[in-house]
Enzyme design. Structure first.
Site, PDB file in Angstrom:
ATOM      1  N   ARG A 153      -3.977  -1.283  -4.018  1.00 43.69           N
ATOM      2  CA  ARG A 153      -2.690  -1.701  -3.487  1.00 43.69           C
ATOM      3  C   ARG A 153      -2.752  -3.184  -3.186  1.00 43.69           C
ATOM      4  NH1 ARG A 153      -0.208   0.649   2.076  1.00 43.69           N
ATOM      5  NH2 ARG A 153      -1.715  -0.796   2.929  1.00 43.69           N
ATOM      6  N   THR A 157       2.139  -7.455  -1.563  1.00 47.06           N
ATOM      7  CA  THR A 157       3.358  -6.756  -2.003  1.00 47.06           C
ATOM      8  C   THR A 157       3.321  -5.261  -1.691  1.00 47.06           C
ATOM      9  OG1 THR A 157       2.445  -6.211  -4.170  1.00 47.06           O
ATOM     10  CG2 THR A 157       3.511  -8.361  -3.954  1.00 47.06           C
ATOM     11  N   ASP A 215      -8.901   1.460   6.829  1.00 42.18           N
ATOM     12  CA  ASP A 215      -8.972   1.362   5.364  1.00 42.18           C
ATOM     13  C   ASP A 215     -10.027   2.348   4.851  1.00 42.18           C
ATOM     14  OD1 ASP A 215      -8.382  -1.110   3.041  1.00 42.18           O
ATOM     15  OD2 ASP A 215      -9.844   0.493   2.674  1.00 42.18           O
ATOM     16  N   ASP A 247     -12.819   0.949   2.399  1.00 41.19           N
ATOM     17  CA  ASP A 247     -13.798   0.091   3.079  1.00 41.19           C
ATOM     18  C   ASP A 247     -14.712   0.917   3.981  1.00 41.19           C
ATOM     19  OD1 ASP A 247     -13.022  -2.253   1.887  1.00 41.19           O
ATOM     20  OD2 ASP A 247     -11.591  -2.789   3.459  1.00 41.19           O
TER      21      ASP A 247
HETATM   22  O1  LIG Z   1       0.332   4.823  -0.386  1.00 48.49           O
HETATM   23  P1  LIG Z   1      -0.059   3.397  -0.624  1.00 48.49           P
HETATM   24  O2  LIG Z   1       0.740   2.428   0.196  1.00 48.49           O
HETATM   25  O3  LIG Z   1      -0.059   3.039  -2.078  1.00 48.49           O
HETATM   26  O4  LIG Z   1      -1.531   3.210  -0.053  1.00 48.49           O
HETATM   27  C1  LIG Z   1      -2.526   4.146  -0.235  1.00 48.49           C
HETATM   28  C2  LIG Z   1      -3.608   3.612  -1.117  1.00 48.49           C
HETATM   29  O5  LIG Z   1      -4.317   2.579  -0.440  1.00 48.49           O
HETATM   30  C3  LIG Z   1      -5.719   2.895  -0.433  1.00 48.49           C
HETATM   31  O6  LIG Z   1      -6.356   2.380  -1.535  1.00 48.49           O
HETATM   32  P2  LIG Z   1      -6.671   0.810  -1.662  1.00 48.49           P
HETATM   33  O7  LIG Z   1      -5.533   0.099  -2.307  1.00 48.49           O
HETATM   34  O8  LIG Z   1      -7.133   0.295  -0.349  1.00 48.49           O
HETATM   35  O9  LIG Z   1      -7.857   0.804  -2.718  1.00 48.49           O
HETATM   36  P3  LIG Z   1      -9.370   1.253  -2.498  1.00 48.49           P
HETATM   37  O10 LIG Z   1      -9.365   2.755  -2.474  1.00 48.49           O
HETATM   38  O11 LIG Z   1     -10.068   0.693  -3.685  1.00 48.49           O
HETATM   39  O12 LIG Z   1      -9.845   0.659  -1.205  1.00 48.49           O
HETATM   40  C4  LIG Z   1      -5.701   4.404  -0.444  1.00 48.49           C
HETATM   41  O13 LIG Z   1      -6.933   4.957  -0.814  1.00 48.49           O
HETATM   42  C5  LIG Z   1      -4.586   4.720  -1.413  1.00 48.49           C
HETATM   43  O14 LIG Z   1      -4.970   4.716  -2.762  1.00 48.49           O
HETATM   44  O1  LIG Z   2      -3.751   3.315   6.327  1.00 45.00           O
HETATM   45  C1  LIG Z   2      -4.056   3.037   5.152  1.00 45.00           C
HETATM   46  C2  LIG Z   2      -3.108   2.665   4.194  1.00 45.00           C
HETATM   47  C3  LIG Z   2      -3.513   2.387   2.938  1.00 45.00           C
HETATM   48  N1  LIG Z   2      -4.817   2.473   2.632  1.00 45.00           N
HETATM   49  C4  LIG Z   2      -5.759   2.846   3.548  1.00 45.00           C
HETATM   50  O2  LIG Z   2      -6.949   2.916   3.239  1.00 45.00           O
HETATM   51  N2  LIG Z   2      -5.351   3.105   4.795  1.00 45.00           N
HETATM   52 MG   LIG Z   3      -8.868   0.271   0.411  1.00 44.31          MG
END
Ligand SMILES: O=P(O)(O)OC[C@H]1O[C@H](OP(=O)(O)OP(=O)(O)O)[C@H](O)[C@@H]1O
Ligand SMILES: O=c1cc[nH]c(=O)[nH]1
Ligand SMILES: [Mg+2]
Length: 209
Positions: free
Chosen positions: A104, A108, A200, A203
């Protein structure tokens, strides 16, 4: 309109509380996410069809149930969805695993695709898309869209924590996809994070912050 199922089993709720705790370190966080995913997989597979076979017990021959050769697939949304895969495979070891790479954009909040590899017979499988977090819903809606573009016909979405906003987005984009969660939280904060949430997920799983 699709349905939303909240798994309120005490073991799931107990473990989720410690997943949320900011003092839970990477090792324990990873273990707990895997355990909750396994418990959720147990619940989500309740509707698997059974068929009768004949077994010989030490006493006699008898007709008993086994799972009818259902083709299943697990599709983690990278990265954080990876944390749920092993727990599910503990219960369903023959499921095929597809991967969808999405992150994400922090400004944006729009999903950015970087990888997609699904089982070749995706149209014949019952697929479970997995991601711990359903926040704005952009990532899950896009991932489900990619699965459908490649022929997927039967999809469930399984997340640990969802925001009401994300549920609405996925339901509107994919009214055929039921959503299974351990909790529906209050809302999103100004940065698009689920509140109270767990922070997160990626992370915390991989120790990258
Ligand atoms: O519903 P949304 O607003 O799209 O957010 C949720 C997304 O955000 C996080 O991933 P992230 O983008 O942090 O990627 P990562 O798993 O690589 O950390 C989570 O694991 C989802 O995939
Ligand atoms: O709360 C949140 C939202 C998006 N992605 C995450 O990992 N946590
Ligand atoms: Mg993430």
């Amino acid at each position: 309109m699709s349905k939303v199922y909240v798994f309120d089993h005490p073991l799931i709720q107990h473990k989720l509380t410690y997943i949320r705790d900011k003092n839970t370190g990477t090792k324990q966080f990873r273990e707990l996410v895997e355990e909750v995913a396994m418990l959720m997989a147990y619940e989500i597979t309740r509707d698997l069809p059974l068929e009768e076979i004949t077994v010989e017990t030490p006493i006699m021959e008898a007709k008993m149930n086994v799972i009818a050769g259902k083709k299943l697939g697990v599709v983690p949304i990278l990265r954080a969805g990876l944390g749920m895969v092993d727990g599910i495979l503990n219960l369903i070891p023959n499921a095929k695993v597809g991967h969808i790479g999405l992150y994400r954009d922090p400004e944006t909040l729009q999903p950015v695709e970087y990888y997609c590899k699904l089982p070749t017979d995706v149209e014949e499988r019952d697929l479970i898309a997995v991601d711990p977090m359903l926040a704005t819903g952009g990532s899950a809606a896009a991932a489900i869209g990619f699965m459908k573009q490649r022929g997927a016909k039967s999809i469930k979405l399984m997340c640990l924590i969802a925001a009401p906003e994300g549920i609405k987005v996925v339901q509107e984009a994919h009214p055929d996809v039921d959503i299974y969660v351990a909790a529906v939280d209050e809302c999103l904060n100004d940065h698009g994070y689920i509140t109270p949430g767990l922070g997160d997920a990626g992370d915390r799983l991989f120790g990258t912050k």
